[in-house]
Design a protein around this motif. Structure first.
Motif, PDB file in Angstrom:
ATOM      1  N   VAL A  57       0.921  -1.055   0.062  1.00 39.58           N
ATOM      2  CA  VAL A  57      -0.036   0.067   0.064  1.00 39.58           C
ATOM      3  C   VAL A  57       0.787   1.040   0.047  1.00 39.58           C
ATOM      4  O   VAL A  57       2.125   1.446   0.766  1.00 39.58           O
ATOM      5  CB  VAL A  57      -0.836   0.094   1.248  1.00 39.58           C
ATOM      6  CG1 VAL A  57      -0.159  -0.156   2.444  1.00 39.58           C
ATOM      7  CG2 VAL A  57      -1.872   1.257   1.365  1.00 39.58           C
ATOM      8  N   SER A  58       0.396   2.324  -0.867  1.00 36.67           N
ATOM      9  CA  SER A  58       1.408   3.427  -0.929  1.00 36.67           C
ATOM     10  C   SER A  58       0.593   4.865  -0.490  1.00 36.67           C
ATOM     11  O   SER A  58      -0.557   4.901  -0.686  1.00 36.67           O
ATOM     12  CB  SER A  58       1.857   3.499  -2.315  1.00 36.67           C
ATOM     13  OG  SER A  58       2.404   2.596  -2.883  1.00 36.67           O
ATOM     14  N   VAL A  59       1.411   5.446   0.150  1.00 37.98           N
ATOM     15  CA  VAL A  59       0.910   6.849   0.659  1.00 37.98           C
ATOM     16  C   VAL A  59       1.940   8.077   0.255  1.00 37.98           C
ATOM     17  O   VAL A  59       3.171   7.787  -0.117  1.00 37.98           O
ATOM     18  CB  VAL A  59       0.780   6.759   2.054  1.00 37.98           C
ATOM     19  CG1 VAL A  59      -0.409   5.855   2.342  1.00 37.98           C
ATOM     20  CG2 VAL A  59       1.952   6.605   2.899  1.00 37.98           C
ATOM     21  N   ARG A  96       6.076   3.421   0.334  1.00 40.41           N
ATOM     22  CA  ARG A  96       5.036   2.099   0.154  1.00 40.41           C
ATOM     23  C   ARG A  96       5.436   0.929   1.256  1.00 40.41           C
ATOM     24  O   ARG A  96       6.570   0.631   1.395  1.00 40.41           O
ATOM     25  CB  ARG A  96       5.334   1.212  -1.254  1.00 40.41           C
ATOM     26  CG  ARG A  96       4.862   0.145  -1.518  1.00 40.41           C
ATOM     27  CD  ARG A  96       5.004  -0.412  -3.036  1.00 40.41           C
ATOM     28  NE  ARG A  96       4.053  -1.455  -3.279  1.00 40.41           N
ATOM     29  CZ  ARG A  96       4.042  -2.714  -3.205  1.00 40.41           C
ATOM     30  NH1 ARG A  96       5.216  -3.376  -2.492  1.00 40.41           N
ATOM     31  NH2 ARG A  96       3.183  -3.561  -3.704  1.00 40.41           N
ATOM     32  N   GLN A 242      -2.847  -3.744   5.553  1.00 34.56           N
ATOM     33  CA  GLN A 242      -2.905  -2.599   4.326  1.00 34.56           C
ATOM     34  C   GLN A 242      -4.326  -1.867   4.711  1.00 34.56           C
ATOM     35  O   GLN A 242      -4.082  -0.554   4.799  1.00 34.56           O
ATOM     36  CB  GLN A 242      -3.285  -3.627   2.915  1.00 34.56           C
ATOM     37  CG  GLN A 242      -3.594  -2.466   1.816  1.00 34.56           C
ATOM     38  CD  GLN A 242      -3.847  -3.510   0.641  1.00 34.56           C
ATOM     39  OE1 GLN A 242      -2.707  -3.954   0.064  1.00 34.56           O
ATOM     40  NE2 GLN A 242      -5.133  -3.518   0.085  1.00 34.56           N
ATOM     41  N   ASP A 243      -5.467  -2.472   5.039  1.00 38.82           N
ATOM     42  CA  ASP A 243      -6.765  -1.659   5.461  1.00 38.82           C
ATOM     43  C   ASP A 243      -6.131  -0.564   6.699  1.00 38.82           C
ATOM     44  O   ASP A 243      -6.907   0.228   6.461  1.00 38.82           O
ATOM     45  CB  ASP A 243      -7.560  -2.493   5.745  1.00 38.82           C
ATOM     46  CG  ASP A 243      -8.216  -3.161   4.429  1.00 38.82           C
ATOM     47  OD1 ASP A 243      -7.785  -2.770   3.087  1.00 38.82           O
ATOM     48  OD2 ASP A 243      -9.011  -4.072   4.372  1.00 38.82           O
ATOM     49  N   ILE A 246      -4.362   2.415   5.697  1.00 37.73           N
ATOM     50  CA  ILE A 246      -5.246   3.319   4.684  1.00 37.73           C
ATOM     51  C   ILE A 246      -6.229   3.910   5.751  1.00 37.73           C
ATOM     52  O   ILE A 246      -6.401   5.285   5.685  1.00 37.73           O
ATOM     53  CB  ILE A 246      -5.843   2.473   3.661  1.00 37.73           C
ATOM     54  CG1 ILE A 246      -4.866   1.841   2.706  1.00 37.73           C
ATOM     55  CG2 ILE A 246      -7.033   3.479   3.200  1.00 37.73           C
ATOM     56  CD1 ILE A 246      -5.910   0.872   1.610  1.00 37.73           C
ATOM     57  N   VAL A 249      -4.191   6.900   7.618  1.00 41.04           N
ATOM     58  CA  VAL A 249      -3.965   8.277   6.752  1.00 41.04           C
ATOM     59  C   VAL A 249      -5.219   9.015   6.206  1.00 41.04           C
ATOM     60  O   VAL A 249      -5.177   9.859   6.099  1.00 41.04           O
ATOM     61  CB  VAL A 249      -3.171   7.730   5.382  1.00 41.04           C
ATOM     62  CG1 VAL A 249      -1.809   7.157   6.124  1.00 41.04           C
ATOM     63  CG2 VAL A 249      -3.727   7.082   4.632  1.00 41.04           C
ATOM     64  N   GLU A 250      -6.207   8.212   6.219  1.00 40.90           N
ATOM     65  CA  GLU A 250      -7.587   8.575   5.711  1.00 40.90           C
ATOM     66  C   GLU A 250      -8.480   9.189   7.141  1.00 40.90           C
ATOM     67  O   GLU A 250      -9.131  10.216   6.681  1.00 40.90           O
ATOM     68  CB  GLU A 250      -8.508   7.869   5.016  1.00 40.90           C
ATOM     69  CG  GLU A 250      -7.751   7.311   4.035  1.00 40.90           C
ATOM     70  CD  GLU A 250      -7.655   8.483   2.822  1.00 40.90           C
ATOM     71  OE1 GLU A 250      -8.585   9.204   2.616  1.00 40.90           O
ATOM     72  OE2 GLU A 250      -6.567   8.443   2.044  1.00 40.90           O
ATOM     73  N   HIS A 310      -3.620   8.275   0.329  1.00 41.76           N
ATOM     74  CA  HIS A 310      -3.398   7.109  -0.104  1.00 41.76           C
ATOM     75  C   HIS A 310      -3.635   7.024  -1.508  1.00 41.76           C
ATOM     76  O   HIS A 310      -4.538   7.600  -2.184  1.00 41.76           O
ATOM     77  CB  HIS A 310      -4.696   6.221   0.660  1.00 41.76           C
ATOM     78  CG  HIS A 310      -4.869   4.858  -0.061  1.00 41.76           C
ATOM     79  ND1 HIS A 310      -6.183   4.422  -0.402  1.00 41.76           N
ATOM     80  CD2 HIS A 310      -4.055   3.847  -0.435  1.00 41.76           C
ATOM     81  CE1 HIS A 310      -6.125   3.316  -0.994  1.00 41.76           C
ATOM     82  NE2 HIS A 310      -4.829   2.825  -1.090  1.00 41.76           N
ATOM     83  N   GLN A 312      -4.284   5.583  -5.114  1.00 43.60           N
ATOM     84  CA  GLN A 312      -5.333   4.555  -5.460  1.00 43.60           C
ATOM     85  C   GLN A 312      -4.343   3.413  -6.153  1.00 43.60           C
ATOM     86  O   GLN A 312      -3.277   3.684  -6.794  1.00 43.60           O
ATOM     87  CB  GLN A 312      -6.084   5.052  -6.564  1.00 43.60           C
ATOM     88  CG  GLN A 312      -7.100   6.123  -5.725  1.00 43.60           C
ATOM     89  CD  GLN A 312      -7.906   5.266  -4.566  1.00 43.60           C
ATOM     90  OE1 GLN A 312      -8.414   4.451  -5.003  1.00 43.60           O
ATOM     91  NE2 GLN A 312      -7.990   6.087  -3.350  1.00 43.60           N
TER      92      GLN A 312
END
Length: 358
Positions: A57-59, A96, A242-243, A246, A249-250, A310, A312
């Protein structure tokens, strides 16, 4: 078994290393890496992913370089102030987090976790000298060493991993390569069976060394802030790590950060089983730890994740990390594993992007 691994698989001097075979090793590593990548995709009936660290997962983030002269001895400050660390500044970055396996499996399967990031050195606010490239990449894992020691061990383990019959593949290896595989698999078992925590609460190490200016060689580490936020992991969710990243950061008001440090190679203090070795021993043996009680880390920067950043799936798939191709003259990677993995990583990336763009 772990105690036994100190007796084989590590080379004590340059005379013990077969540098003449390295190029042929690299060619075979590249060929078998592409096969492993293709096999992993075929097994899961999916498009090609990264050859390793397939799931991630990337941010977005910022990479803040500190003023290394503050509160430090001038001699140490001068050693630290090399490359992008020679001048304080704040750089944009893409991070990542991932799992090391070439397959896309449950986040709760035993595995090594990674933190890789790319720093944009060409950003308008970055005051850097003209000799630098446009970006610098870093790749770290939540283990202090790599289980694969050098290019001969790399070839041996790849022969096993790509064999159609693992038992026959193991039997076909020479005795020395069998021992290399045994050492690698023993270390893999130790490294993968760690407590599973959110990505933002793990500490990560570069595993392998890099130049730090014209003289010094260092390893890197990213240490999480003690108050990095997280929620309890949902272990029934195969994408739990991963979730959670996410979600963090969200939704969270405070973003996670990591103190970034360098560890100098110090042959006068560092020991392996009580014995001192020359610099090449520490550079060439990727499975040998540089103990922090002998060579401490020095914090020189901070990586901070950005809220609501995050990436996409399409944007994340287009990102990549290349610590050799995206290094500055003061930060080039060194050692057998760094030399061996670069052609394989480049070939794997080209295969993934070409196949998925067609």
């Amino acid at each position: 078994m772990l105690f036994m691994t100190r007796w084989f698989g590590v080379t004590g001097s340059d005379a013990e290393r077969d540098l003449a075979r390295e190029q042929s090793d690299i060619e075979e590593i590249t060929e078998r890496s592409l096969l492993l990548q293709a096999n992993a995709a075929a097994k899961q009936n999916r498009p090609l992913a990264r050859g390793t660290h397939a799931k991630g997962v990337s941010v977005a983030a910022t990479f803040k370089v500190f003023d290394v002269t503050i509160g430090r001895d001038p001699g140490l400050a001068a050693r630290l102030a090399k490359g992008i660390f020679a001048r304080p500044g704040i750089y944009p970055a893409v991070v990542r987090f991932g799992n090391a396996d070439p397959g896309k499996n449950s986040d709760f399967r035993p595995d090594v976790r990674s933190l890789s990031f790319s720093v944009d050195l060409a950003h308008d606010g970055a005051a850097i000298s003209d000799e630098h490239v446009g970006r610098q990449d870093f790749s770290l894992q939540n283990t202090t060493t790599l289980p694969i020691n050098d290019s001969p061990a790399f070839v041996a383990i790849m022969k096993l991993l790509t064999a159609s019959n693992p038992a026959a593949g193991l039997l076909s290896l020479s005795l020395k390569d069998k021992l290399r595989v045994l050492r690698t698999l023993t270390l893999v078992q130790v490294q993968t069976h760690q407590a599973i925590k959110p990505y933002q609460q793990l500490r990560y190490w570069s595993n392998v060394p890099f130049r730090h200016g014209p003289i010094d060689v260092v390893k890197y580490s990213a240490t999480p802030s003690p108050d990095n936020p997280s929620s309890p992991l949902q272990k029934k969710n195969p994408n739990g790590l991963q979730d959670e990243l996410i979600r963090h950061v969200e939704e969270d008001s405070k973003m996670s950060s990591f103190d970034f440090g360098v560890q100098f190679l110090d042959t006068g203090r560092m020991t392996y089983w009580g014995k001192r070795y020359d610099a090449n021993f520490w550079i060439e043996n990727a499975s040998v730890e540089w103990r922090e009680d002998e060579a401490p880390f020095h914090t020189i920067a901070r990586l901070t994740l950005l809220a609501k950043s995050h990436l996409q799936p399409a944007a994340a798939a287009a990102t990549y990390i290349d610590v050799t191709g995206n290094s500055t003259p003061d930060s080039t990677p060194v050692g057998s594993i760094n030399r061996a993995r670069w052609p394989a990583e480049v070939a794997s990336r080209r295969a993934r992007m070409l196949r998925n763009s067609s």
